[in-house]
Design an enzyme around this catalytic site. Structure first.
Site, mmCIF file in Angstrom:
data_model
loop_
_atom_site.group_PDB
_atom_site.id
_atom_site.type_symbol
_atom_site.label_atom_id
_atom_site.label_comp_id
_atom_site.label_asym_id
_atom_site.label_seq_id
_atom_site.Cartn_x
_atom_site.Cartn_y
_atom_site.Cartn_z
ATOM 1 N NE ARG A 93 -21.578 0.858 4.955
ATOM 2 C CZ ARG A 93 -21.234 2.059 5.351
ATOM 3 N NH1 ARG A 93 -20.209 2.217 6.177
ATOM 4 N NH2 ARG A 93 -21.887 3.126 4.965
ATOM 5 C CB CYS A 135 -22.849 -3.732 6.426
ATOM 6 S SG CYS A 135 -22.887 -3.104 8.099
ATOM 7 C CB ILE A 149 -24.108 2.119 17.674
ATOM 8 C CG1 ILE A 149 -23.579 2.762 18.962
ATOM 9 C CG2 ILE A 149 -23.363 2.654 16.461
ATOM 10 C CD1 ILE A 149 -23.717 4.266 19.031
ATOM 11 N NE ARG A 192 -21.449 0.495 9.520
ATOM 12 C CZ ARG A 192 -20.347 -0.206 9.819
ATOM 13 N NH1 ARG A 192 -20.249 -1.467 9.471
ATOM 14 N NH2 ARG A 192 -19.353 0.369 10.464
ATOM 15 N N PRO A 193 -25.593 4.764 6.215
ATOM 16 C CG PRO A 193 -27.162 6.406 6.762
ATOM 17 C CD PRO A 193 -26.671 5.059 7.191
ATOM 18 C CB ILE A 194 -21.978 7.753 2.750
ATOM 19 C CG1 ILE A 194 -22.640 7.761 1.364
ATOM 20 C CG2 ILE A 194 -21.380 6.395 3.055
ATOM 21 C CD1 ILE A 194 -21.631 7.670 0.225
ATOM 22 C CG ASP A 195 -26.958 10.888 5.620
ATOM 23 O OD1 ASP A 195 -26.430 9.850 6.051
ATOM 24 O OD2 ASP A 195 -27.646 11.655 6.338
ATOM 25 C CD GLN A 196 -25.049 13.726 8.612
ATOM 26 O OE1 GLN A 196 -24.566 14.768 9.055
ATOM 27 N NE2 GLN A 196 -26.270 13.664 8.096
ATOM 28 N NE ARG A 199 -14.989 -7.065 6.852
ATOM 29 C CZ ARG A 199 -15.792 -6.404 7.690
ATOM 30 N NH1 ARG A 199 -16.684 -7.044 8.408
ATOM 31 N NH2 ARG A 199 -15.710 -5.087 7.795
ATOM 32 C CG ASP A 224 -16.734 -2.032 16.539
ATOM 33 O OD1 ASP A 224 -17.850 -2.289 16.043
ATOM 34 O OD2 ASP A 224 -15.841 -1.437 15.906
ATOM 35 C CE LYS A 231 -11.823 -3.030 10.736
ATOM 36 N NZ LYS A 231 -13.125 -3.577 10.289
ATOM 37 C CG ASN A 232 -12.122 0.318 12.906
ATOM 38 O OD1 ASN A 232 -12.293 -0.221 11.817
ATOM 39 N ND2 ASN A 232 -12.826 -0.003 13.977
#
Length: 423
Positions: free
Chosen positions: A96, A120, A330, A125-129, A400, A308, A22-23
């Site tokens: 996400r 979540c 994490i 789980r920010p997207i600043d990077q 999922r 995970d 999936k990933n």
């Protein structure tokens, strides 16, 4: 809502095949935006998250379908240049990873409007990077009304040094850099096999990427890419989950298509717990002892022990001899499965980011509720060992990331079935 109903106690034996990752599938599907024409992807798992990504692509104007008439694991993504570069909130909020279209859209079409994904269940789980990386390549970024709006006439190569290791951030910036003018050097990159797989696909499309799978990735920008045909690599987290299923049931299972080098940290812990693991016949065999031994686990970035797999190993430690200390480094809220494991009779104490698990001789079946994707797998694993009946509700979380897990376990001898929700 569907639920999984199971009775524990059966030892699992036989062979089981791992589905596609999936990933890896999600960013690879998004990468099709980088080239006109139709890309064909095989070994794509039939999962809710994959269906969401295909819907995101269709919303933009792509032809994005699963070819069920031919083979269910084949997806085609067609791009004709006439794209609406927007990922709306009602789709991004359900997954996400939809934010992975941001990099390809800015690089290829010069603009993107993508909903902010927010946090979540397992933590912020920010997207600043992601945004830092795109700015370093020359994108103009604005945040407005809950959306990221990014524009760039032509991205230009630069140096991107991630403040923290981020898998999706590495993937997003990598997909943007392949069409940027000049050289991009990405530092402090995530090293997961799925990033290597994405780079492999991009290079097949005509990109020039070196160093994927290490902390430094170098990209020489190209003027254009071509569509691709590619088979997705096997899912290492599903493979790890199936190995734990063999271990917790006291069974002997060959997990076919599992890649040993992708599972070193997990295999080390299973061996430490007393299992025998061998690479054979294109997969990994796990043979469990009568009594498991507790082991300590600390999650960290790849190639360390994966977050995970933390919930699944915790389920195993619940029935292992001794005391296990599990440290989660994490995500800050990834022990939500603990209260549900308590309902099955587990002895677990939470101390901040650490769980202390004292092994018990028996678990007892009970109704439990999945709170997130990997938590749902941990409850099913515990149910394989629990005496009596266990009902796992909210299994839409499971769907999922696991392709018909209950069918795979039943084929190995588990007493497990899905009960469909009443219409």
């Amino acid at each position: 809502m569907d639920k999984i109903v199971m009775k524990g106690g059966a030892e699992l034996h036989g062979e089981v095949v791992v589905s596609g990752a999936k990933n890896a599938a999600l960013p690879i599907l998004a990468s099709a935006l980088l080239a006109d024409g139709t890309s064909t992807f095989r070994n794509v798992p039939d999962l809710a998250d994959v269906a969401t990504m295909l819907k995101v692509l269709r919303t933009m104007g792509c032809g994005a379908e699963r070819l069920t008439a031919r083979k269910k694991d084949v997806c085609e993504v067609g791009v004709n240049g006439h794209i609406t570069p927007e990922a709306p909130y009602d789709l991004v909020k359900t997954m996400r990873a939809s934010v992975l279209v941001l990099g390809p859209l800015v690089a290829r079409f010069g603009r993107a409007r993508v909903s902010m994904p927010g946090g979540c269940a397992i933590g912020a789980r920010p997207i600043d990077q992601h945004l830092k990386g795109l700015k370093a390549l020359g994108a103009d970024i604005h945040l407005t009304e809950g959306y990221v709006e990014a524009r760039a006439k032509q991205l230009k190569g630069g140096t991107v040094n991630f403040d923290v290791i981020t898998v999706t951030g590495t993937e997003n910036v990598l997909m943007a850099a392949v069409l940027a003018k000049g050289r991009t050097i990405m530092e402090n990159c995530a090293r997961e096999p799925e990033i290597e797989e994405l780079a492999r696909v991009l290079n097949k499309m005509g990109a020039r990427i070196e160093g994927a799978g290490t902390s430094v990735i170098t990209v020489e920008g190209v003027e254009g890419l071509k569509p691709v045909e590619h088979a997705i690599l096997p899912d290492r987290i599903e493979a790890g989950t199936l190995l734990v299923a063999a271990a917790i049931s006291g069974g002997n299972v060959l997990v076919k298509h599992a890649v040993p080098e992708h599972l070193d940290a997990v295999m080390d812990k299973l061996r430490e717990a007393g299992c025998t693991l061998t690479a054979e016949a294109g997969g990994i065999r796990c043979k469990a002892p009568r009594t498991l031994t507790s082991v300590n686990i600390t999650t960290t970035e790849h190639p360390g022990f994966p977050t995970d797999m933390q919930a699944q190993l915790m389920a195993l430690m619940c029935v292992s001899q001794g005391t296990s200390v599990i440290s989660e480094n994490i995500f800050e809220n990834r022990f939500m499965h603990v209260p549900e494991l308590h309902r099955l009779g587990a002895d677990i104490t939470i101390q901040g980011h650490t769980a202390v698990v004292k092994g018990v001789k028996h678990l007892s079946g009970a109704p439990v509720m999945a709170t997130d994707l990997r938590a749902s797998a941990s409850l099913i694993l515990a149910g394989l060992r629990a005496e009596g009946r266990t009902d796992v509700s909210r299994v839409y979380h499971l769907d999922r990331g696991y392709e018909r897990l209950e069918r795979k376990l039943r084929a190995l001898g588990a007493d497990i079935r899905r009960v469909k929700a009443k219409a």
